[in-house]
Scaffold this active site. Structure first.
Site, PDB file in Angstrom:
ATOM      1  N   ASN A   9       0.779  -1.305  -0.231  1.00 35.63           N
ATOM      2  CA  ASN A   9       0.084  -0.005  -0.159  1.00 35.63           C
ATOM      3  C   ASN A   9       0.729   1.245  -0.030  1.00 35.63           C
ATOM      4  OD1 ASN A   9      -1.675   2.210   0.570  1.00 35.63           O
ATOM      5  ND2 ASN A   9      -2.302   1.331   2.582  1.00 35.63           N
ATOM      6  N   TRP A  10       1.095   1.910  -1.154  1.00 34.01           N
ATOM      7  CA  TRP A  10       1.816   3.018  -1.319  1.00 34.01           C
ATOM      8  C   TRP A  10       1.369   4.140  -0.702  1.00 34.01           C
ATOM      9  CZ3 TRP A  10       4.106   2.543  -6.991  1.00 34.01           C
ATOM     10  CH2 TRP A  10       4.734   1.526  -7.086  1.00 34.01           C
ATOM     11  N   LYS A  11       0.003   4.299  -0.193  1.00 35.79           N
ATOM     12  CA  LYS A  11      -0.707   5.457   0.303  1.00 35.79           C
ATOM     13  C   LYS A  11      -0.380   6.634  -0.623  1.00 35.79           C
ATOM     14  CE  LYS A  11      -0.078   3.413   4.511  1.00 35.79           C
ATOM     15  NZ  LYS A  11      -0.206   3.414   6.159  1.00 35.79           N
ATOM     16  N   HIS A  95      -9.724   0.539   4.996  1.00 31.03           N
ATOM     17  CA  HIS A  95      -8.467   0.626   5.647  1.00 31.03           C
ATOM     18  C   HIS A  95      -8.572   1.801   6.846  1.00 31.03           C
ATOM     19  CE1 HIS A  95      -4.344   2.057   6.434  1.00 31.03           C
ATOM     20  NE2 HIS A  95      -3.652   1.313   5.836  1.00 31.03           N
ATOM     21  N   GLU A  97      -7.084   4.024   8.057  1.00 32.49           N
ATOM     22  CA  GLU A  97      -6.863   5.509   7.706  1.00 32.49           C
ATOM     23  C   GLU A  97      -8.342   6.175   7.066  1.00 32.49           C
ATOM     24  OE1 GLU A  97      -3.266   5.332   5.869  1.00 32.49           O
ATOM     25  OE2 GLU A  97      -2.344   4.639   7.394  1.00 32.49           O
ATOM     26  N   GLU A 167      -5.554  -5.391  10.357  1.00 27.38           N
ATOM     27  CA  GLU A 167      -4.228  -4.632  10.663  1.00 27.38           C
ATOM     28  C   GLU A 167      -4.580  -3.903  11.872  1.00 27.38           C
ATOM     29  OE1 GLU A 167      -2.548  -3.003   6.877  1.00 27.38           O
ATOM     30  OE2 GLU A 167      -4.259  -1.987   7.035  1.00 27.38           O
ATOM     31  N   GLY A 173       2.103   2.133  10.745  1.00 24.44           N
ATOM     32  CA  GLY A 173       3.029   2.974  10.616  1.00 24.44           C
ATOM     33  C   GLY A 173       3.676   3.599  12.120  1.00 24.44           C
ATOM     34  N   SER A 213       3.115  -2.473  10.440  1.00 23.22           N
ATOM     35  CA  SER A 213       4.725  -2.367  10.806  1.00 23.22           C
ATOM     36  C   SER A 213       5.393  -3.879  10.557  1.00 23.22           C
ATOM     37  CB  SER A 213       5.206  -1.961  12.211  1.00 23.22           C
ATOM     38  OG  SER A 213       4.483  -0.623  12.322  1.00 23.22           O
ATOM     39  N   GLY A 234       2.814  -1.114   4.258  1.00 20.45           N
ATOM     40  CA  GLY A 234       2.836   0.105   4.087  1.00 20.45           C
ATOM     41  C   GLY A 234       4.198   0.613   3.618  1.00 20.45           C
ATOM     42  N   GLY A 235       4.962   1.044   4.850  1.00 20.99           N
ATOM     43  CA  GLY A 235       6.079   1.832   4.625  1.00 20.99           C
ATOM     44  C   GLY A 235       7.264   0.992   3.749  1.00 20.99           C
TER      45      GLY A 235
HETATM   46  C1  PEP Z   1      -0.986  -0.296   5.911  1.00 28.56           C
HETATM   47  O1  PEP Z   1      -1.401   1.045   5.943  1.00 28.56           O
HETATM   48  O2  PEP Z   1      -1.802  -0.827   5.720  1.00 28.56           O
HETATM   49  C2  PEP Z   1       0.285  -0.608   6.706  1.00 28.56           C
HETATM   50  C3  PEP Z   1       0.269  -1.548   7.090  1.00 28.56           C
HETATM   51  O3  PEP Z   1       1.453   0.157   7.219  1.00 28.56           O
HETATM   52  P1  PEP Z   1       2.673   0.072   7.450  1.00 28.56           P
HETATM   53  O4  PEP Z   1       3.372  -1.118   7.254  1.00 28.56           O
HETATM   54  O5  PEP Z   1       3.430   1.244   7.292  1.00 28.56           O
HETATM   55  O6  PEP Z   1       2.400   0.088   9.105  1.00 28.56           O
END
Ligand code: PEP
Length: 250
Positions: A9-11, A95, A97, A167, A173, A213, A234-235
């Site tokens: 997920n590049w957001k 998600h 967010e 999640e 994050g 994470s 994500g990251g």
């Molecule tokens: C996400 O936003 O779906 C996610 C898992 O982010 P991160 O890996 O950065 O925690």
């Protein structure tokens, strides 16, 4: 056996140049022998460009959201059919967010899921508790509410096209990854829940991804656990080497 999937997920990250470099690097460095299906979810505006770069690579394209309606006067929205036309196979819905910042309630998420299903997209449906909910002992209630509202309202055939991403909101994050024990326990609960809603044949075929994470160092300790069929990343999905390591973390 559920399919192993690692989705990035590049957001709302990457310039056009960064996005194209990332996709090119993924294409050049993947072996095609990864144990997991790889999916990247770029921002909407880069989707066509990334789809062209990744053509023939076996890496699939996902989107990060879609509209809850099919078409019409909804300024700024992107429909599921438009995504399908653009070469998208998966869409992330629910998600945390979007739940927290953009009003995506369980009811809205259900409508978005229905749009995705009729447009022949696979849904990566996110669920997960906040830290306050976990501390209050509400984990199972939250997961049940988020998942039941979708799975009770779609048919079995459609359900088999969904992927679930557990999640925990407190892990997204933050660098605070759920322990493998915590993740396995939540995934076991989700597996039992969907088996009871959909029957074991369908329930046991649905991929359950962990997100929060997850990175190249901790992915294998998570993916080796029962009912963890991959990750939503994500990251760490913004670095080609890390993402490919996660895709190989079995
Ligand atoms: C996400 O936003 O779906 C996610 C898992 O982010 P991160 O890996 O950065 O925690």
């Amino acid at each position: 056996m559920p399919q192993k999937i690692v989705a990035g997920n590049w957001k709302m990250n990457t310039s056009l140049e960064e996005a194209t470099q990332l996709a090119q690097s993924l294409k050049d460095n993947q072996t095609g022998q990864e144990p997991a299906k790889l999916v990247v979810c770029p921002p909407f505006v880069w989707i066509r460009t990334i789809a062209e770069i990744l053509q023939g690579s076996g890496i699939s394209i996902g989107a990060q959201n879609c509209a809850s309606t099919a078409s019409g006067a909804f300024t700024g929205e992107i429909s599921a059919t438009m995504l399908k036309n653009a070469g998208v196979e998966y869409v992330i819905l629910g998600h945390s967010e979007r739940r927290a910042m953009f009003g995506d309630s369980n009811a809205v998420i259900l409508e978005k899921c229905k749009q995705a299903i009729v447009s022949d997209l696979k849904v990566i449906l996110c669920c997960g508790e906040t830290l306050a909910e976990r501390k209050a002992g509400e984990l199972e209630t939250v997961l049940t509410g988020q998942l039941t509202s979708v799975f009770k309202n779609i048919d079995q055939l459609s359900a088999s096209n969904l992927v679930i991403a557990y999640e925990p909101v407190w892990a997204i994050g933050t660098g605070l990854t759920a322990t493998p024990e915590q993740a396995e326990s939540a995934h076991g609960f989700i597996r039992n829940l969907i088996n009871s809603l959909l029957g074991e044949t369908v329930g046991n075929s649905i991929s359950l991804l962990y997100g929060g994470s997850c990175n190249a160092s901790n992915a294998s300790s998570l993916f080796s656990r029962n009912n963890i069929d991959g990750g939503l990343i994500g990251g760490a999905s913004l670095k080609s080497d890390d993402f490919l390591k996660i895709g190989n973390a079995w």
